[in-house]
Design a protein around this motif. Structure first.
Motif, PDB file in Angstrom:
ATOM      1  N   ARG A 249      39.411  46.008  64.036  1.00  0.00           N
ATOM      2  CA  ARG A 249      40.436  47.019  64.295  1.00  0.00           C
ATOM      3  C   ARG A 249      41.481  47.007  63.183  1.00  0.00           C
ATOM      4  NH1 ARG A 249      42.061  46.674  70.568  1.00  0.00           N
ATOM      5  NH2 ARG A 249      43.350  48.429  69.882  1.00  0.00           N
ATOM      6  N   ASP A 250      41.010  46.824  61.971  1.00  0.00           N
ATOM      7  CA  ASP A 250      41.843  46.795  60.770  1.00  0.00           C
ATOM      8  C   ASP A 250      42.224  48.224  60.399  1.00  0.00           C
ATOM      9  OD1 ASP A 250      42.797  46.573  58.087  1.00  0.00           O
ATOM     10  OD2 ASP A 250      41.631  44.734  57.812  1.00  0.00           O
ATOM     11  N   VAL A 251      43.516  48.511  60.290  1.00  0.00           N
ATOM     12  CA  VAL A 251      43.950  49.862  59.950  1.00  0.00           C
ATOM     13  C   VAL A 251      43.893  50.120  58.456  1.00  0.00           C
ATOM     14  CG1 VAL A 251      45.445  50.012  61.978  1.00  0.00           C
ATOM     15  CG2 VAL A 251      46.399  49.214  59.804  1.00  0.00           C
ATOM     16  N   ALA A 252      43.680  49.077  57.641  1.00  0.00           N
ATOM     17  CA  ALA A 252      43.679  49.234  56.190  1.00  0.00           C
ATOM     18  C   ALA A 252      42.291  49.201  55.576  1.00  0.00           C
ATOM     19  CB  ALA A 252      44.546  48.151  55.540  1.00  0.00           C
ATOM     20  N   LEU A 253      41.321  48.575  56.243  1.00  0.00           N
ATOM     21  CA  LEU A 253      40.008  48.364  55.647  1.00  0.00           C
ATOM     22  C   LEU A 253      38.907  48.768  56.622  1.00  0.00           C
ATOM     23  CD1 LEU A 253      40.715  44.820  54.159  1.00  0.00           C
ATOM     24  CD2 LEU A 253      40.566  46.968  52.856  1.00  0.00           C
ATOM     25  N   LEU A 254      37.900  49.462  56.112  1.00  0.00           N
ATOM     26  CA  LEU A 254      36.785  49.873  56.946  1.00  0.00           C
ATOM     27  C   LEU A 254      35.943  48.671  57.375  1.00  0.00           C
ATOM     28  CD1 LEU A 254      35.525  53.007  54.977  1.00  0.00           C
ATOM     29  CD2 LEU A 254      36.696  53.012  57.192  1.00  0.00           C
ATOM     30  N   PRO A 255      35.428  48.663  58.605  1.00  0.00           N
ATOM     31  CA  PRO A 255      34.586  47.548  59.058  1.00  0.00           C
ATOM     32  C   PRO A 255      33.348  47.334  58.201  1.00  0.00           C
ATOM     33  CG  PRO A 255      35.276  48.889  60.922  1.00  0.00           C
ATOM     34  CD  PRO A 255      35.685  49.633  59.687  1.00  0.00           C
ATOM     35  N   GLU A 256      32.832  48.402  57.582  1.00  0.00           N
ATOM     36  CA  GLU A 256      31.607  48.259  56.790  1.00  0.00           C
ATOM     37  C   GLU A 256      31.807  47.391  55.559  1.00  0.00           C
ATOM     38  OE1 GLU A 256      30.828  52.171  54.352  1.00  0.00           O
ATOM     39  OE2 GLU A 256      31.895  52.669  56.201  1.00  0.00           O
ATOM     40  N   LEU A 257      33.046  47.105  55.186  1.00  0.00           N
ATOM     41  CA  LEU A 257      33.299  46.221  54.048  1.00  0.00           C
ATOM     42  C   LEU A 257      32.804  44.806  54.304  1.00  0.00           C
ATOM     43  CD1 LEU A 257      36.836  47.494  53.052  1.00  0.00           C
ATOM     44  CD2 LEU A 257      34.836  47.468  51.555  1.00  0.00           C
ATOM     45  N   ALA A 258      32.608  44.458  55.557  1.00  0.00           N
ATOM     46  CA  ALA A 258      32.083  43.131  55.881  1.00  0.00           C
ATOM     47  C   ALA A 258      30.568  43.123  55.976  1.00  0.00           C
ATOM     48  CB  ALA A 258      32.686  42.640  57.197  1.00  0.00           C
ATOM     49  N   GLY A 259      29.916  44.241  55.714  1.00  0.00           N
ATOM     50  CA  GLY A 259      28.464  44.326  55.821  1.00  0.00           C
ATOM     51  C   GLY A 259      27.782  44.298  54.465  1.00  0.00           C
ATOM     52  N   GLY A 260      26.538  43.871  54.450  1.00  0.00           N
ATOM     53  CA  GLY A 260      25.752  43.885  53.224  1.00  0.00           C
ATOM     54  C   GLY A 260      26.205  42.923  52.152  1.00  0.00           C
TER      55      GLY A 260
END
Length: 310
Positions: A249-260
């Motif tokens: 629920r980060d308002v600054a960074l997309l969750p997909e940044l933790a993928g791949g």
């Protein structure tokens, strides 16, 4: 400055001091046995060493020598003038020099937000000083380049462009900081803790220094253009054991940044927190602490916890 004692809780006494490393004076607090494995806790924006108040005690009681510095420009650390003083290369060298100044060849490095960006850079540029790496809500540079052009990320990164303006961001920093420090846990930040943050932001030169981290991101450097955290091109793989903790629920960074991330960090372990914000170590301190204690221990294997990535 001589070592001083600082009580965080009745049963935890911190050692407080200042060291000159890489040409800059850094303030830090330390807990745990001096002969224990070194763990560095690197805070992000707009915090300082107290970002880790919930982690210092558990790590110290587990036998780690835990050191939480104020990064350059923050709180009681020195605030060099000029934007160039806050480029990632200088910040990463600060941490490497701090490890050496503390009498260690390597450290277990934990970084959140800007502290995580610096930790990524350290593991990429000087992997020999990183024994284990933990990242909390800070994008790997290659992953960020992958999504940076998406409109959804642009909308979340609006403040980076606002911070390029002169003087106005400094003027509004107290209001922005109060808005930014919003966890999903109502106990993430107490009123007393918020007051301490406001005191840190009000120190002479602190607001400009903190914002200069973002100005250095986009400021051209000669013909090379803006500085990337690890330089141009595809970064080398990170081969130190790495754990990524990500509040979704980060308002600054997309969750997909933790993928791949396996593409750049072979064997990386990713643990997602669906109910946590950017301030994951404040929203879910018990779960974060348990993961840190297990991963940072000498007994932790590369598959100590299953990745929650699909």
């Amino acid at each position: 400055m001589n070592d001083e004692a600082l009580a965080l809780t009745p049963d935890l006494l911190l050692r407080e001091r200042q060291l000159v490393v890489n040409g800059v004076r850094l303030h830090l607090v330390e807990a745990g046995p001096e002969d224990g494995p070194l763990v560095l806790l690197l805070h992000g924006f707009p915090e300082f060493w107290r970002a880790w108040e919930r982690q210092l005690g558990p790590l110290a009681r587990a036998g780690f020598r835990v050191v939480a510095p104020d990064l350059r420009g923050y709180n009681l650390s020195e605030k060099p003038p000029g934007v160039d003083a806050y480029r990632v290369g200088a910040l990463q060298e600060d941490v490497a020099a701090l490890i050496r100044a503390l009498g260690h060849a390597r450290a277990r490095v934990v970084g959140h937000d800007w502290g995580g960006i610096v930790a990524w850079a350290l593991a990429l540029r000087q992997p020999e000083v990183v024994e284990r790496l933990v990242i909390l809500n800070a994008p790997h540079p290659a992953a960020f380049r992958r999504v940076a052009r998406k409109p959804a990320q642009w909308r979340r990164s609006w403040y980076i462009f606002f911070f390029q303006l002169p003087w106005l961001p400094e003027r509004l920093l107290p209001s922005f900081g109060r808005w930014a420090l919003r966890g999903t846990n109502p106990r993430a930040y107490t009123e007393e803790e918020r007051r301490r943050y406001q005191e840190a932001w009000a120190r002479p030169g602190a607001a400009t220094a903190m914002i200069n981290y973002y100005r250095a991101m986009l400021r051209p450097r000669g013909r090379r253009g803006p500085e990337a955290p690890t330089g141009a091109g595809t970064p080398p793989p990170i081969r130190v054991p790495t754990l990524v903790l990500w509040g979704e629920r980060d308002v600054a960074l997309l969750p997909e940044l933790a993928g791949g991330l396996e593409r750049w960090v072979p064997g990386v372990q990713v643990v997602r927190f669906p109910g946590a914000s950017h301030w994951v170590m404040r929203d879910e301190p018990v779960r974060v602490n348990n993961l840190l204690l297990k991963f940072l221990s000498d007994q932790a294997g590369p598959d100590f916890v299953p990745s929650s990535d699909p």
